[in-house]
Design a protein around this motif. Sequence first.
Motif, PDB file in Angstrom:
ATOM      1  N   SER A 143      -3.142   7.958   1.928  1.00 41.26           N
ATOM      2  CA  SER A 143      -2.128   6.915   2.113  1.00 41.26           C
ATOM      3  C   SER A 143      -0.996   7.072   1.093  1.00 41.26           C
ATOM      4  CB  SER A 143      -2.761   5.526   2.024  1.00 41.26           C
ATOM      5  OG  SER A 143      -3.003   5.159   0.682  1.00 41.26           O
ATOM      6  N   ASN A 144      -1.232   7.798   0.010  1.00 37.39           N
ATOM      7  CA  ASN A 144      -0.186   8.004  -1.000  1.00 37.39           C
ATOM      8  C   ASN A 144       0.294   9.446  -1.106  1.00 37.39           C
ATOM      9  OD1 ASN A 144      -2.232   5.792  -2.541  1.00 37.39           O
ATOM     10  ND2 ASN A 144      -0.080   5.276  -2.329  1.00 37.39           N
ATOM     11  N   ALA A 178      -0.216  -0.190  -4.854  1.00 38.93           N
ATOM     12  CA  ALA A 178      -0.128   0.084  -3.415  1.00 38.93           C
ATOM     13  C   ALA A 178       0.567   1.417  -3.157  1.00 38.93           C
ATOM     14  CB  ALA A 178       0.615  -1.054  -2.706  1.00 38.93           C
ATOM     15  N   GLU A 179       1.586   1.722  -3.975  1.00 39.09           N
ATOM     16  CA  GLU A 179       2.370   2.940  -3.725  1.00 39.09           C
ATOM     17  C   GLU A 179       1.771   4.192  -4.357  1.00 39.09           C
ATOM     18  OE1 GLU A 179       6.520   2.448  -4.783  1.00 39.09           O
ATOM     19  OE2 GLU A 179       6.500   0.486  -3.808  1.00 39.09           O
ATOM     20  N   HIS A 180       1.215   4.047  -5.561  1.00 37.71           N
ATOM     21  CA  HIS A 180       0.798   5.247  -6.291  1.00 37.71           C
ATOM     22  C   HIS A 180      -0.696   5.360  -6.536  1.00 37.71           C
ATOM     23  CE1 HIS A 180       5.018   5.820  -6.831  1.00 37.71           C
ATOM     24  NE2 HIS A 180       5.142   4.686  -7.462  1.00 37.71           N
ATOM     25  N   ARG A 207      -3.591  -2.857   0.516  1.00 37.78           N
ATOM     26  CA  ARG A 207      -3.518  -1.480   0.003  1.00 37.78           C
ATOM     27  C   ARG A 207      -3.805  -1.444  -1.489  1.00 37.78           C
ATOM     28  NH1 ARG A 207      -0.161   2.343   2.947  1.00 37.78           N
ATOM     29  NH2 ARG A 207       0.435   3.189   0.939  1.00 37.78           N
ATOM     30  N   ALA A 244       2.642  -3.691  -6.515  1.00 35.97           N
ATOM     31  CA  ALA A 244       3.478  -2.726  -5.799  1.00 35.97           C
ATOM     32  C   ALA A 244       3.152  -1.298  -6.245  1.00 35.97           C
ATOM     33  CB  ALA A 244       4.953  -3.043  -6.036  1.00 35.97           C
ATOM     34  N   CYS A 245       2.971  -1.130  -7.545  1.00 35.29           N
ATOM     35  CA  CYS A 245       2.677   0.186  -8.110  1.00 35.29           C
ATOM     36  C   CYS A 245       1.337   0.716  -7.599  1.00 35.29           C
ATOM     37  CB  CYS A 245       2.653   0.044  -9.637  1.00 35.29           C
ATOM     38  SG  CYS A 245       2.463   1.589 -10.500  1.00 35.29           S
ATOM     39  N   PRO A 271       0.837  -4.625   1.709  1.00 37.58           N
ATOM     40  CA  PRO A 271       0.707  -4.075   0.355  1.00 37.58           C
ATOM     41  C   PRO A 271      -0.450  -4.650  -0.466  1.00 37.58           C
ATOM     42  CG  PRO A 271       2.976  -4.725   0.819  1.00 37.58           C
ATOM     43  CD  PRO A 271       2.162  -5.188   1.975  1.00 37.58           C
ATOM     44  N   SER A 280      -1.097   4.514 -11.767  1.00 41.69           N
ATOM     45  CA  SER A 280      -0.728   3.163 -12.203  1.00 41.69           C
ATOM     46  C   SER A 280      -1.170   2.919 -13.643  1.00 41.69           C
ATOM     47  CB  SER A 280      -1.367   2.121 -11.273  1.00 41.69           C
ATOM     48  OG  SER A 280      -0.814   2.216  -9.978  1.00 41.69           O
ATOM     49  N   ARG A 291       8.854  -0.624 -14.408  1.00 39.78           N
ATOM     50  CA  ARG A 291       9.218  -1.138 -13.084  1.00 39.78           C
ATOM     51  C   ARG A 291       9.636  -2.604 -13.152  1.00 39.78           C
ATOM     52  NH1 ARG A 291       6.510   0.735  -7.736  1.00 39.78           N
ATOM     53  NH2 ARG A 291       7.560  -0.608  -6.256  1.00 39.78           N
TER      54      ARG A 291
END
Lengths: 204, 204
Positions: B124-125, A36-38, A114, A33-34, A111, A43, A51
């Motif tokens: 994307s981020n 994919a998001e950051h 990503r 998740a980390c 995700p 990370s 998290r």
Amino acid sequence: MGGVSTVGDRVDRVPKQDRSRATRQRLLEAAVACLAEHGWAGSTVSVVAERAGVSRGAAQHHFPTREDLFTAAVEYVAEERSTALRDLFPDGAADDRHAVVSALVDLYTGPLFRAALHLWVAASNEDQLRPRVTELEARVGRETHRIAVDLLDADETRPGVRETVQGLLDMARGLGLANLLTDDTARRERVVAQWTGLLGEVLG
Amino acid sequence: MGGVSTVGDRVDRVPKQDRSRATRQRLLEAAVACLAEHGWAGSTVSVVAERAGVSRGAAQHHFPTREDLFTAAVEYVAEERSTALRDLFPDGAADDRHAVVSALVDLYTGPLFRAALHLWVAASNEDQLRPRVTELEARVGRETHRIAVDLLDADETRPGVRETVQGLLDMARGLGLANLLTDDTARRERVVAQWTGLLGEVLG
């Protein structure tokens, strides 16, 4: 006394292993998740540990390095998705080829893709990461190819069949990339429908 | 006197514009190389200015923000590659369809694709980057599609032709991704040969 203590050990050991496994799993899911998001730059083991609600020490016990944690995370989720894909078609080769192609293409959206993309791209510039990710990518790629061949009932002894399946998975990856910044669902579905037809010309 | 001064101005102005254009071009090329080698996290206006041998002030005169510089760089190189691709087939639609497919696939290997990939993934981020890159990607994508249709002499009024060309370009992008960490040339050539044949079934 020996017998009692053995039983006692066993009783203690099993929940401890369970706890350890649960912690590991929480770390892996938080890592994906980390990522994919950051992205890779944002990370770290500390961020993921927080998290996951796990101490940094416990995280490092499971994964001594940042590379260990993130390659294990992408591999874990890739395996989960492979299992889910096989479970979708429990009888193996499926009659509905379009459903199989759609499900294969779906592996490359969301995700996990990503996260994997961030890891690939970071690995292309980081010497410490590159060999690990290269090896992981090869392993996951082989497994995905195997699933595709099974579910499409593709006979790879026939000329061109292997390359057709490979090209289909390359297209799936490219469609994943096209979906990174915008919702490409409508276009993707038209491409999948058309290419499923083309696939039929080769697979029979 | 007015006439002389005008001539003088013009003589001064033209080389200045040339110098400015040359500086801009050096910055754009350095930006793409930097992005391909170090990724978004390692790519700043300062790093690019130094690489291009340009002062940071001059770089910021041309490109006020980091986003300006890197989106302009990827667009510039994408345009250069589109032009080079058209020049490869000066008579438009080519008889050798395999050569066209290979050339299209080649768009997605090499430093430009690496640079573009870093930009996409960063976008994307990053909220500041996303709308710029989304718009750029759409524009470059439309142009590449147009070139593919022309060179393949594809009649998009026929059902399925448009989606076939789109899927081909998705496959090309996916092949580019597969080439990111390892040299995938041999496998790629087999996939291209096979799918060129399949393309023939649709395009006639």
